[in-house]
Design a protein around this motif. Structure first.
Motif, PDB file in Angstrom:
ATOM      1  N   LEU A 176     -12.599 -27.966   8.718  1.00  0.00           N
ATOM      2  CA  LEU A 176     -12.667 -27.702   7.283  1.00  0.00           C
ATOM      3  C   LEU A 176     -14.098 -27.699   6.794  1.00  0.00           C
ATOM      4  O   LEU A 176     -14.494 -26.856   5.977  1.00  0.00           O
ATOM      5  CB  LEU A 176     -11.852 -28.742   6.516  1.00  0.00           C
ATOM      6  N   GLU A 177     -14.908 -28.629   7.286  1.00  0.00           N
ATOM      7  CA  GLU A 177     -16.293 -28.704   6.819  1.00  0.00           C
ATOM      8  C   GLU A 177     -17.125 -27.530   7.333  1.00  0.00           C
ATOM      9  O   GLU A 177     -18.133 -27.169   6.721  1.00  0.00           O
ATOM     10  CB  GLU A 177     -16.908 -30.029   7.244  1.00  0.00           C
ATOM     11  N   ARG A 178     -16.707 -26.910   8.443  1.00  0.00           N
ATOM     12  CA  ARG A 178     -17.434 -25.748   8.968  1.00  0.00           C
ATOM     13  C   ARG A 178     -16.997 -24.435   8.328  1.00  0.00           C
ATOM     14  O   ARG A 178     -17.653 -23.405   8.482  1.00  0.00           O
ATOM     15  CB  ARG A 178     -17.238 -25.648  10.483  1.00  0.00           C
ATOM     16  N   LEU A 179     -15.869 -24.442   7.636  1.00  0.00           N
ATOM     17  CA  LEU A 179     -15.334 -23.224   7.048  1.00  0.00           C
ATOM     18  C   LEU A 179     -16.302 -22.643   6.018  1.00  0.00           C
ATOM     19  O   LEU A 179     -16.923 -23.383   5.246  1.00  0.00           O
ATOM     20  CB  LEU A 179     -13.994 -23.534   6.376  1.00  0.00           C
ATOM     21  N   ASP A 180     -16.441 -21.331   6.010  1.00  0.00           N
ATOM     22  CA  ASP A 180     -17.267 -20.692   4.978  1.00  0.00           C
ATOM     23  C   ASP A 180     -16.502 -19.530   4.351  1.00  0.00           C
ATOM     24  O   ASP A 180     -15.424 -19.141   4.812  1.00  0.00           O
ATOM     25  CB  ASP A 180     -18.619 -20.237   5.530  1.00  0.00           C
ATOM     26  N   ALA A 181     -17.080 -18.987   3.287  1.00  0.00           N
ATOM     27  CA  ALA A 181     -16.388 -17.945   2.522  1.00  0.00           C
ATOM     28  C   ALA A 181     -16.167 -16.691   3.367  1.00  0.00           C
ATOM     29  O   ALA A 181     -15.132 -16.025   3.244  1.00  0.00           O
ATOM     30  CB  ALA A 181     -17.182 -17.610   1.261  1.00  0.00           C
ATOM     31  N   ALA A 182     -17.120 -16.363   4.227  1.00  0.00           N
ATOM     32  CA  ALA A 182     -16.967 -15.166   5.053  1.00  0.00           C
ATOM     33  C   ALA A 182     -15.788 -15.315   6.010  1.00  0.00           C
ATOM     34  O   ALA A 182     -15.016 -14.361   6.224  1.00  0.00           O
ATOM     35  CB  ALA A 182     -18.257 -14.901   5.829  1.00  0.00           C
ATOM     36  N   GLN A 183     -15.637 -16.508   6.592  1.00  0.00           N
ATOM     37  CA  GLN A 183     -14.521 -16.744   7.511  1.00  0.00           C
ATOM     38  C   GLN A 183     -13.186 -16.661   6.783  1.00  0.00           C
ATOM     39  O   GLN A 183     -12.247 -16.016   7.250  1.00  0.00           O
ATOM     40  CB  GLN A 183     -14.667 -18.102   8.179  1.00  0.00           C
ATOM     41  N   LEU A 184     -13.095 -17.316   5.611  1.00  0.00           N
ATOM     42  CA  LEU A 184     -11.843 -17.275   4.870  1.00  0.00           C
ATOM     43  C   LEU A 184     -11.542 -15.853   4.398  1.00  0.00           C
ATOM     44  O   LEU A 184     -10.382 -15.422   4.389  1.00  0.00           O
ATOM     45  CB  LEU A 184     -11.895 -18.233   3.679  1.00  0.00           C
ATOM     46  N   ALA A 185     -12.584 -15.126   4.029  1.00  0.00           N
ATOM     47  CA  ALA A 185     -12.385 -13.735   3.610  1.00  0.00           C
ATOM     48  C   ALA A 185     -11.785 -12.910   4.742  1.00  0.00           C
ATOM     49  O   ALA A 185     -10.877 -12.088   4.522  1.00  0.00           O
ATOM     50  CB  ALA A 185     -13.707 -13.132   3.147  1.00  0.00           C
ATOM     51  N   ARG A 186     -12.257 -13.124   5.970  1.00  0.00           N
ATOM     52  CA  ARG A 186     -11.693 -12.395   7.108  1.00  0.00           C
ATOM     53  C   ARG A 186     -10.230 -12.788   7.330  1.00  0.00           C
ATOM     54  O   ARG A 186      -9.366 -11.929   7.554  1.00  0.00           O
ATOM     55  CB  ARG A 186     -12.503 -12.685   8.377  1.00  0.00           C
ATOM     56  N   PHE A 188      -8.109 -13.837   5.228  1.00  0.00           N
ATOM     57  CA  PHE A 188      -7.248 -13.413   4.124  1.00  0.00           C
ATOM     58  C   PHE A 188      -7.453 -11.933   3.780  1.00  0.00           C
ATOM     59  O   PHE A 188      -6.999 -11.486   2.734  1.00  0.00           O
ATOM     60  CB  PHE A 188      -7.500 -14.301   2.904  1.00  0.00           C
ATOM     61  N   GLN A 189      -8.135 -11.212   4.666  1.00  0.00           N
ATOM     62  CA  GLN A 189      -8.304  -9.763   4.539  1.00  0.00           C
ATOM     63  C   GLN A 189      -8.962  -9.359   3.221  1.00  0.00           C
ATOM     64  O   GLN A 189      -8.643  -8.321   2.623  1.00  0.00           O
ATOM     65  CB  GLN A 189      -6.947  -9.051   4.700  1.00  0.00           C
ATOM     66  N   VAL A 190      -9.896 -10.179   2.761  1.00  0.00           N
ATOM     67  CA  VAL A 190     -10.576  -9.900   1.497  1.00  0.00           C
ATOM     68  C   VAL A 190     -11.657  -8.856   1.729  1.00  0.00           C
ATOM     69  O   VAL A 190     -12.472  -8.963   2.643  1.00  0.00           O
ATOM     70  CB  VAL A 190     -11.192 -11.197   0.919  1.00  0.00           C
ATOM     71  N   ARG A 191     -11.612  -7.828   0.910  1.00  0.00           N
ATOM     72  CA  ARG A 191     -12.611  -6.763   0.942  1.00  0.00           C
ATOM     73  C   ARG A 191     -12.934  -6.369  -0.496  1.00  0.00           C
ATOM     74  O   ARG A 191     -12.311  -6.856  -1.442  1.00  0.00           O
ATOM     75  CB  ARG A 191     -12.081  -5.529   1.692  1.00  0.00           C
ATOM     76  N   GLU A 192     -13.874  -5.473  -0.637  1.00  0.00           N
ATOM     77  CA  GLU A 192     -14.233  -5.017  -1.983  1.00  0.00           C
ATOM     78  C   GLU A 192     -13.030  -4.395  -2.675  1.00  0.00           C
ATOM     79  O   GLU A 192     -12.853  -4.555  -3.890  1.00  0.00           O
ATOM     80  CB  GLU A 192     -15.379  -4.006  -1.897  1.00  0.00           C
ATOM     81  N   ASP A 193     -12.183  -3.690  -1.904  1.00  0.00           N
ATOM     82  CA  ASP A 193     -10.997  -3.071  -2.494  1.00  0.00           C
ATOM     83  C   ASP A 193      -9.767  -3.976  -2.409  1.00  0.00           C
ATOM     84  O   ASP A 193      -8.660  -3.550  -2.739  1.00  0.00           O
ATOM     85  CB  ASP A 193     -10.696  -1.735  -1.813  1.00  0.00           C
ATOM     86  N   ASN A 194      -9.953  -5.222  -1.950  1.00  0.00           N
ATOM     87  CA  ASN A 194      -8.841  -6.172  -1.850  1.00  0.00           C
ATOM     88  C   ASN A 194      -9.346  -7.558  -2.264  1.00  0.00           C
ATOM     89  O   ASN A 194      -9.356  -8.502  -1.469  1.00  0.00           O
ATOM     90  CB  ASN A 194      -8.295  -6.200  -0.414  1.00  0.00           C
ATOM     91  N   PRO A 195      -9.765  -7.684  -3.531  1.00  0.00           N
ATOM     92  CA  PRO A 195     -10.427  -8.927  -3.967  1.00  0.00           C
ATOM     93  C   PRO A 195      -9.440 -10.072  -4.183  1.00  0.00           C
ATOM     94  O   PRO A 195      -8.327  -9.881  -4.673  1.00  0.00           O
ATOM     95  CB  PRO A 195     -11.070  -8.511  -5.295  1.00  0.00           C
TER      96      PRO A 195
END
Length: 432
Positions: A176-186, A188-195
């Motif tokens: 949990l402490e190593r988790l970052d926004a880029a990892q969670l975005a991947r 959860f399939q977060v992209r510019e067109d899937n915010p």
């Protein structure tokens, strides 16, 4: 795996006035009491924000009862919990998990399910109207709470929250402490067109959970796991601190005890900014009509996500053979769908006809009052639904599932294209 038995309990009441006030604000009975105070003031026409049309509550009761009968014609209504969202698309994902952990001990299975429920609930706040998660293998897309549940389930079974690749299906502090926004975005399939609304807030919340787990290695192990809540609650410490104490095995816990333990262990992770005597009090807010005495006076607690988590831990305890008592001690959840149902149905009537155009914050008195009314009125809806269905012992959690939450989503779809809630609340992803 070695059984974990050497932890020290989290209980203890504190002796000063602030500690007692904080303890008081963690009680679900006080949530009800303070919400009832605000609701009584609104009913007495003392609110600048709302008035009540209780006559319209009958239509809400009938809508919820009808929906419950349609969904559960046999009368067996499950509890409102994160586990229902894991069933999205009529896929029994719990069975998939169970097959993978079948060789573990009953206690370790319970810890695994609690790990999953905790991280999934903490990731379950408003996703926004534009985000979708496409499930690997099926290609089916899910949105909102169901999408967050399915996404977190796949992240969990894939080992995203474990620091040990040999034990992927767990949640631990190091990961949990190593988790970052880029990892969670991947994940959860977060992209510019899937915010996804509140991505950074979700990551920060999980990091704070990791830090909280590390603070008590005697309770949560090393590295800390939320799953050891099972051991803490089923092997409480008895005796007098400083003298002879021991752990005893119990087969019964109460819902209020689950909530109290969650708030004691993790109450400080919620970034509300609300403090009392320097101590964080989480989803608790000032309101002039809240009432009360002493240092806690004038504050109304909700603990929405903590109560949502408490509801979601009931079944993991039950599946492990533990009886959970007093389920109705927990309150209804004051969030978009339950509160939106009461607004859209005209039971809660805003005095400002342009309220839908306003962007509120969770700290606004308007929002605090709306949430308090929701808690009080959900109890009234539950009483009416029980009478309508002829099920006097139907738990509030079953009424929510049966249910008020889905009725709130349906009425929103009837009122507005796409079904967004009737209120806009700026959120960092950790309250709503």
């Amino acid at each position: 795996m070695t059984e974990h038995t050497s932890f020290t309990g989290l209980d203890g009441t504190g002796k000063d006035a602030v500690a007692e006030a904080v303890r008081l604000l963690r009680k679900p009975s006080v949530v009800r009491e303070r919400c009832a105070n605000i609701s009584a003031a609104v009913a007495a026409d003392r609110s600048p924000h709302f008035r009540l049309e209780r006559a319209r509550l009958t239509d809400v009761v009938r809508r919820v009862a009808r929906l419950t009968q349609e969904r559960f014609p046999g009368g067996e209504v499950p509890l409102h919990s994160r586990w229902r969202h894991f069933e999205a698309g009529r896929v029994d994902r719990k069975a998939l998990l169970d097959a993978r952990i079948a060789d573990l001990s009953i206690a370790e299975q319970a810890r695994t399910r609690i790990d999953l429920a905790v991280v999934s609930v903490l990731l379950d706040a408003g996703a926004g109207p534009d985000w979708r998660f496409t499930e690997p293998g099926t290609g089916r897309a899910y949105a909102r709470s169901e999408g967050l549940a399915v996404a977190s389930f796949h992240a969990f079974v894939g080992g995203a929250f474990s620091s040990d690749l040999r034990v992927p299906m767990r949640v631990d502090a190091n990961a949990l402490e190593r988790l970052d926004a880029a990892q969670l975005a991947r994940l959860f399939q977060v992209r510019e067109d899937n915010p996804l609304v509140g991505l950074d807030g979700r990551v920060a919340l999980l990091k704070r959970l990791g830090a909280a787990l590390k603070k008590r290695p005697d309770v949560f192990g090393n590295p800390g796991r939320p799953g050891y809540l099972f051991d803490l609650l089923t092997h409480p410490m008895v005796g007098v601190p400083g003298s002879t104490v021991q752990r005893i095995a119990v087969k019964r816990v109460s819902a209020a005890q689950i909530l109290r333990t969650l708030l004691k262990a993790f109450g400080g992770i919620w970034p509300s900014g609300q403090v009392l005597g320097g101590r964080p009090i989480g989803d608790t807010w000032p309101h002039p009509m809240a009432g009360g005495e002493g240092p806690s006076a004038g504050r109304v607690p909700f603990h929405k996500l903590s109560q949502w988590l408490a509801y979601s831990l009931v079944e993991p305890f039950q599946w492990a053979g533990i009886t959970v008592e007093g389920l109705d001690e927990l309150t209804g959840l004051p969030e978009y769908r339950n509160g939106g149902l009461l607004l859209d149905a005209g039971v809660i009537v805003p005095r400002d006809p342009a309220y839908a155009a306003t962007a509120y914050t969770v700290a606004d008195p308007w929002v605090i009052e709306w949430r308090a009314l929701t808690v009080t009125l959900l109890d009234e809806v539950a009483r009416g639904v029980r009478a309508e269905l002829g099920q006097p012992t139907l738990p509030l959690a079953a009424v929510l599932e049966g249910g008020t939450w889905l009725a709130g989503r349906q009425i929103a779809q009837e009122r507005r294209p796409g079904g967004p809630p009737p209120v806009r609340v700026a959120s960092n992803g950790t309250i709503f």
